[in-house]
Structure formats: structure tokens, C-alpha cells
Design an enzyme around this catalytic site. Structure first.
Site, PDB file in Angstrom:
ATOM      1  N   ASP A 166       6.342 -12.918  -4.542  1.00 25.20           N
ATOM      2  CA  ASP A 166       6.993 -11.613  -4.704  1.00 25.20           C
ATOM      3  C   ASP A 166       8.042 -11.710  -5.801  1.00 25.20           C
ATOM      4  O   ASP A 166       8.633 -12.760  -6.024  1.00 25.20           O
ATOM      5  CB  ASP A 166       7.628 -11.110  -3.400  1.00 25.20           C
ATOM      6  N   LEU A 217      -5.486  -1.706   7.378  1.00 23.67           N
ATOM      7  CA  LEU A 217      -4.533  -1.886   8.484  1.00 23.67           C
ATOM      8  C   LEU A 217      -3.610  -0.683   8.608  1.00 23.67           C
ATOM      9  O   LEU A 217      -3.370   0.037   7.635  1.00 23.67           O
ATOM     10  CB  LEU A 217      -3.718  -3.171   8.291  1.00 23.67           C
ATOM     11  N   ASN A 238      -8.871   7.598   3.804  1.00 25.72           N
ATOM     12  CA  ASN A 238      -7.537   8.194   3.928  1.00 25.72           C
ATOM     13  C   ASN A 238      -7.583   9.715   3.800  1.00 25.72           C
ATOM     14  O   ASN A 238      -6.844  10.420   4.489  1.00 25.72           O
ATOM     15  CB  ASN A 238      -6.577   7.601   2.887  1.00 25.72           C
ATOM     16  N   LEU A 277      -6.591  14.003  15.697  1.00 23.39           N
ATOM     17  CA  LEU A 277      -6.839  15.403  16.045  1.00 23.39           C
ATOM     18  C   LEU A 277      -5.684  15.832  16.951  1.00 23.39           C
ATOM     19  O   LEU A 277      -5.840  16.016  18.152  1.00 23.39           O
ATOM     20  CB  LEU A 277      -8.188  15.500  16.776  1.00 23.39           C
ATOM     21  N   CYS A 281       0.891   5.738   2.502  1.00 21.31           N
ATOM     22  CA  CYS A 281      -0.512   5.846   2.063  1.00 21.31           C
ATOM     23  C   CYS A 281      -1.029   7.277   1.946  1.00 21.31           C
ATOM     24  O   CYS A 281      -1.361   7.717   0.848  1.00 21.31           O
ATOM     25  CB  CYS A 281      -1.402   5.049   3.002  1.00 21.31           C
ATOM     26  N   LYS A 284       0.507   9.715  -0.882  1.00 20.08           N
ATOM     27  CA  LYS A 284       0.274   9.302  -2.280  1.00 20.08           C
ATOM     28  C   LYS A 284      -1.220   9.164  -2.580  1.00 20.08           C
ATOM     29  O   LYS A 284      -1.667   9.488  -3.679  1.00 20.08           O
ATOM     30  CB  LYS A 284       1.039   8.020  -2.609  1.00 20.08           C
TER      31      LYS A 284
HETATM   32  P1  NAD Z   1       5.154  -2.704  -0.515  1.00 16.36           P
HETATM   33  O1  NAD Z   1       5.972  -1.875  -1.411  1.00 16.36           O
HETATM   34  O2  NAD Z   1       5.532  -2.859   0.922  1.00 16.36           O
HETATM   35  O3  NAD Z   1       5.032  -4.185  -1.116  1.00 16.36           O
HETATM   36  C1  NAD Z   1       4.683  -4.491  -2.418  1.00 16.36           C
HETATM   37  C2  NAD Z   1       5.434  -5.746  -2.876  1.00 16.36           C
HETATM   38  O4  NAD Z   1       4.912  -6.129  -4.152  1.00 16.36           O
HETATM   39  C3  NAD Z   1       6.927  -5.536  -3.079  1.00 16.36           C
HETATM   40  O5  NAD Z   1       7.629  -6.437  -2.254  1.00 16.36           O
HETATM   41  C4  NAD Z   1       7.151  -5.833  -4.579  1.00 16.36           C
HETATM   42  O6  NAD Z   1       8.369  -6.490  -4.830  1.00 16.36           O
HETATM   43  C5  NAD Z   1       5.971  -6.713  -4.887  1.00 16.36           C
HETATM   44  N1  NAD Z   1       5.573  -6.768  -6.298  1.00 16.36           N
HETATM   45  C6  NAD Z   1       5.376  -5.760  -7.166  1.00 16.36           C
HETATM   46  N2  NAD Z   1       4.928  -6.224  -8.350  1.00 16.36           N
HETATM   47  C7  NAD Z   1       4.825  -7.566  -8.218  1.00 16.36           C
HETATM   48  C8  NAD Z   1       4.396  -8.616  -9.075  1.00 16.36           C
HETATM   49  N3  NAD Z   1       3.963  -8.376 -10.320  1.00 16.36           N
HETATM   50  N4  NAD Z   1       4.465  -9.876  -8.623  1.00 16.36           N
HETATM   51  C9  NAD Z   1       4.895 -10.140  -7.374  1.00 16.36           C
HETATM   52  N5  NAD Z   1       5.294  -9.189  -6.517  1.00 16.36           N
HETATM   53  C10 NAD Z   1       5.239  -7.920  -6.921  1.00 16.36           C
HETATM   54  O7  NAD Z   1       3.661  -2.123  -0.629  1.00 16.36           O
HETATM   55  P2  NAD Z   1       2.549  -2.078   0.523  1.00 16.36           P
HETATM   56  O8  NAD Z   1       2.857  -0.999   1.499  1.00 16.36           O
HETATM   57  O9  NAD Z   1       2.288  -3.460   1.017  1.00 16.36           O
HETATM   58  O10 NAD Z   1       1.293  -1.573  -0.324  1.00 16.36           O
HETATM   59  C11 NAD Z   1       0.637  -2.410  -1.262  1.00 16.36           C
HETATM   60  C12 NAD Z   1      -0.696  -1.780  -1.601  1.00 16.36           C
HETATM   61  O11 NAD Z   1      -1.528  -1.733  -0.436  1.00 16.36           O
HETATM   62  C13 NAD Z   1      -0.588  -0.332  -2.096  1.00 16.36           C
HETATM   63  O12 NAD Z   1      -1.591  -0.108  -3.048  1.00 16.36           O
HETATM   64  C14 NAD Z   1      -0.899   0.479  -0.855  1.00 16.36           C
HETATM   65  O13 NAD Z   1      -1.421   1.755  -1.141  1.00 16.36           O
HETATM   66  C15 NAD Z   1      -1.945  -0.379  -0.179  1.00 16.36           C
HETATM   67  N6  NAD Z   1      -2.048  -0.217   1.273  1.00 16.36           N
HETATM   68  C16 NAD Z   1      -0.915  -0.087   2.018  1.00 16.36           C
HETATM   69  C17 NAD Z   1      -1.033   0.045   3.398  1.00 16.36           C
HETATM   70  C18 NAD Z   1       0.196   0.208   4.252  1.00 16.36           C
HETATM   71  O14 NAD Z   1       0.041   0.583   5.413  1.00 16.36           O
HETATM   72  N7  NAD Z   1       1.393  -0.071   3.745  1.00 16.36           N
HETATM   73  C19 NAD Z   1      -2.301   0.034   4.006  1.00 16.36           C
HETATM   74  C20 NAD Z   1      -3.422  -0.121   3.203  1.00 16.36           C
HETATM   75  C21 NAD Z   1      -3.294  -0.239   1.828  1.00 16.36           C
END
Ligand code: NAD
Length: 452
Positions: free
Chosen positions: A30, A157, A213, A268, A278, A281
């Protein structure tokens, strides 16, 4: 297998910890130093049930470490999973973080002789992986596409249940550019014997996530729309209506005489709208991307529109029922966009609080785990926070239930009556027994229910 994960947020960290618990060797990367430090000190930077215990265990076993050094993580692993944010930009999905991560992966792969698979787990619009990501990695790695593996493995998830969801997948979708990449990613998940592994091309994998979604968002907005119609007609309770619909055996078949109540029925249900990182956006990204490709997805657009108006409708309704909100003390139960998470991104609570503040209400708000995140996000507003619902209910003139945390579900009518100045409850998620509450002398109002 040795796997690096770029991005250690809700998806990246859960993926890393769960894969480590299955015996894989994981390096979580991260950009944020505090996240890396917390992980290495065995403290989860996010609230997610079961995550902290599992994190402690996998770090103690030596199966997971965190670092800020992407290059080192890639040199020491064979697979890189990308779980960076894909936020909403002004004109659709913002691929900035995906672009940065692809560049960093490319630069690392330039120095690496061994075959390496890159797997996009972030939600990205169809064609992102086979064009934007593939091109960036090739350019910076100075390698052609077949010199490295490329997959797209969308994540399904649900926050609040993320560890269980990850560990009990119903299906695992793997979009892959070739057999080699596919079989390496398939091996990562080989322990999940009961899950269907669906192999697709990269674009189809990306599309499955948006379709999923959008469909869930549609179900929520459809329920809210029907609830709004019930309010307009009056004397129809949306809860009874949707219960009646949900008994249809096409949704809810009986097995050995008992209805199975599939998880889909949870969508529902009428409420104050969907939020989170999610659905809002992703539906917006899907609409603008499809628009640009020449087709406007009208149904998804309508679902977004209904959702955006839902929090304001609730506040209007409250005003209609109890008069001006100016100088009234309003208690908010729940800040997270759903129970069992501290995630407040696009939470209806935030929108409701902003509307109430515009109307001059005194707001006190509680949540078991999301107070700090909300106070930071709404630092411009004068809101009193507590983790304890009793503090916020005390002397309030109306209460709005927004997040259906279990500890709010079990508050008894007498407790509301004892603590509140005037026991007026707006049930934004329809979790309370309206008859019981009314019999106890509470003025009870619910989403999708107007009685005359
Ligand atoms: P988040 O914001 O919780 O975490 C993302 C992390 O990535 C942050 O901690 C950020 O510091 C880090 N980051 C960004 N650029 C980086 C880089 N170049 N190198 C290292 N670290 C980096 O995001 P999230 O909720 O985990 O979502 C991540 C992706 O998964 C998104 O595309 C989201 O749409 C998708 N997603 C999220 C969920 C959910 O429930 N949160 C479920 C399914 C899919």
C-alpha cells in the site's frame, strides 16, 4: 503460491489475509505508510468482522507481510493482484490508480526475467484490462503481452461479511488472455472445491461485475420506488407488499416444505437508498461508459435517479409529519452505509445529516464503528457523535434509524420512550414492529408506509 497484492484496503487486505490463511505467501502493498505499519503490527486498518483475528494469525505464521515497496513485492512473487480504487471521476470511471499501478508493475517486470501473472481485481469498465492495463504494462516493461500473464478476476465480497464471502465463494470468475494465465490463477483458488470457476475473456469478466452491481442496485431502487408509490396511495405497507412478492416460488422455491429465502430477497426491501463504495460509483461508471459507447442504459439510469432522491425524500417526509426541523434535536441511529462496516462512502446517513443541517436541526448521531470516519468527513458540520445510542437518543425530539445494526434492532419501545423527549421514530429500514411500537405509545413512521 507467492502473491503480491497492490492496494490493501477493503478488497486487497481481505484478499491478502484470506489467501494467506489458505497457505499462500502474501505481500500486501500500500502507498499509505500508516496502513502498512498497522498491518505489520497485526492491527487491521479497517473494521471487518473476523479480519483482525485472521490477520494476527497469518502474520504470526509468517504468511503475510506488508510493504510500501511495489518493486520488491513484485520481484519476490509470481502473481500480482491489483486492488486499487476505481473512483468516480467527472466523466465516468477514474482510472488514475489503475494507471499508476500498471506503470509500477510494468517497471518492475522490466527487471524481472521470470514469467509473472498480473490480475486486475479492481472493478473496471469493460476493455480496461485488455487495452489500458495491457498497454501500460507492456510499455513500461518493454515486453509484449504474451511475455507476462494477464487476468481479470472481479471481486464479489460484501463489506460487513467480507471474510466469509471470500472464503465461501459461489463462483470465481477468471477472465484470462491465455491458458497459462488462467491455469495459474485457477491454482490460486484450487482449494475452493465447491465454487464454480468460470473462465471468460477479460471483457466478459469486467462486464459480469457491472451487471451484478447494476442488477442489485436495480432491485433496491425498484423496491424504493414501489415504497414511494405506496406512500402516495396510503394505507399500503411496502413491507407486506414485498413479502407477498417474495413468496413467489420463482424467487423463493420451497424445499421440503420450507421456503429457502434466497439472499437476493434482502435487496427486495425498501429503505433510504443504497450507498457504499460500489453501487453508486459502479452504476454511474457503467452509465457513462455505455453512453460513450453509443447506448444509454435507461433502466440503470432510473435506478440511480430514484436512489439519489431517497434521502431527501425521507427528510421531506419527516418535515411533513412533525413540522419545521429548525432547532429540533434529531437523533440518527447508524452512520455506516450498512451494518458491520466502518465504511461511510456514499452512506445515506451522510446525505440525511447534510439535509437536516440545512434545515437547522440539532443533530446527534451514533454508530458502533463509523463515528470517527463520519466526524472527519463532516467536519464542517456541527454534529454531536457517540458510539452509544443512549447518548444520542437522550432528550431527542425525533429519531431516524438509518443503518440496521443488530444493536439498534433490539432497542425496545420503552427504552426509546424513557430516553427521548418526544418518542417519534422514523424507521428508514423498516426493522421495527410497527404495531408493538405504536401500542407502546411511540409515534412510528416508516419508509413505504403512510397511514390515514
Ligand atoms: P480502498 O480505498 O479501501 O483501498 C484501496 C487501497 O489502495 C488504498 O489503501 C490505497 O492507499 C491503495 N493504493 C492506491 N494506489 C496504490 C498503488 N499504486 N500502490 C499501492 N497501493 C495503492 O478500496 P476498496 O474498497 O478495497 O476497492 C478496491 C477496488 O475493489 C475498487 O475498484 C472497488 O470498486 C472494488 N471492489 C470493492 C468492493 C468493496 O466492497 N469495497 C467489493 C468489490 C470490488
Amino acid at each position: 503460491m507467492k502473491i503480491s497484492i497492490i492496494g490493501s484496503g477493503y478488497v486487497g487486505l481481505v484478499t491478502g489475509v484470506c489467501l494467506a490463511s489458505l497457505g499462500h505467501k502474501i505481500i500486501c502493498v500500500d502507498k499509505q505508510k500508516n496502513i502498512v505499519t498497522m498491518i505489520n503490527e497485526k492491527h487491521s486498518p479497517i473494521y471487518e468482522p473476523k479480519l483482525n483475528e485472521l490477520l494476527e494469525k497469518v502474520i504470526s505464521q509468517g504468511n503475510l507481510v506488508a510493504t510500501q515497496d511495489t518493486n520488491k513485492a513484485i520481484q519476490n512473487t509470481d502473481i500480482t493482484i491489483v486492488a486499487v480504487p476505481t473512483p468516480q471521476g467527472e466523466e465516468g470511471i477514474d482510472l488514475y490508480y489503475i494507471g499508476e499501478a500498471s506503470k509500477e508493475i510494468g517497471l518492475a517486470l522490466r527487471e524481472k526475467a521470470n514469467y509473472h501473472v498480473v490480475c486486475i481485481k479492481s472493478t473496471v469498465v469493460p476493455s480496461t484490462t485488455d487495452t489500458f492495463v495491457a498497454n501500460a504494462i507492456s510499455e513500461f516493461a518493454k515486453k509484449s503481452l504474451n511475455d507476462f500473464g494477464l487476468c481479470m478476476n472481479p471481486e464479489f465480497l460484501r463489506e460487513g461479511n467480507a471474510v466469509d464471502d471470500f472464503m465461501n465463494p459461489d463462483r470465481i470468475v477468471i477472465g484470462a488472455i491465455d491458458d497459462k494465465s488462467f491455469s495459474i490463477m485457477e491454482d490460486v483458488y484450487s482449494v475452493f472445491k465447491d465454487a464454480t470457476i468460470l473462465r471468460t475473456n477479460l471483457r466478459t469478466a469486467e462486464m459480469i461485475k457491472y451487471t451484478m452491481n447494476s442488477l442489485l442496485a436495480l432491485l433496491i431502487s425498484f423496491s424504493n420506488e414501489i415504497g414511494n408509490v405506496c406512500e402516495a396511495i396510503q394505507n399500503i405497507d411496502i413491507k407486506d407488499v414485498l413479502y407477498g412478492v417474495g413468496l413467489d416460488s420463482r424467487f423463493n422455491p420451497k424445499v421440503n416444505g420450507t421456503t429457502i429465502n434466497p439472499g437476493l430477497l434482502a435487496y427486495l426491501a425498501a429503505g433510504c437508498g443504497f450507498g457504499g463504495s460500489c453501487f453508486p460509483k459502479d452504476t454511474n461508471a457503467f452509465i457513462s461508459f455505455s453512453d460513450r459507447k453509443g447506448y444509454t442504459p435507461e433502466i440503470v439510469k432510473a435506478a440511480v435517479k430514484v436512489n439519489e432522491s431517497q434521502p431527501a425524500r425521507l427528510v421531506q417526509r419527516i418535515e411533513k409529519e412533525i413540522g419545521s426541523l429548525s432547532n429540533k434535536k434529531i437523533a440518527i441511529l447508524g452512520l455506516a452505509f450498512k451494518p458491520e462496516t466502518d465504511d461511510i462512502r456514499e452512506s445515506p446517513s451522510i446525505k440525511i445529516i447534510e439535509k437536516l443541517a440545512e434545515k437547522g436541526a440539532y443533530i446527534s448521531a451514533c454508530d458502533p464503528v463509523a463515528v470517527e470516519n463520519t466526524a472527519r468527513r463532516l467536519r464542517h458540520l456541527d454534529v454531536v457523535y457517540s458510539r452509544d445510542y443512549k447518548d444520542v437518543l437522550r432528550d431527542s425530539e425525533a429519531c431516524i434509524l438509518v443503518t440496521k445494526w443488530q444493536e439498534y434492532k433490539i432497542i425496545q419501545p420503552d427504552e426509546f420512550k424513557q430516553l427521548m423527549k418526544t418518542p417519534v421514530i422514523f424507521d428508514g429500514r423498516r426493522i421495527y414492529d410497527k404495531e408493538l411500537f405504536r401500542k407502546s405509545g411511540i409515534q412510528y413512521f416508516g419508509i413505504g408506509l403512510v397511514e390515514i
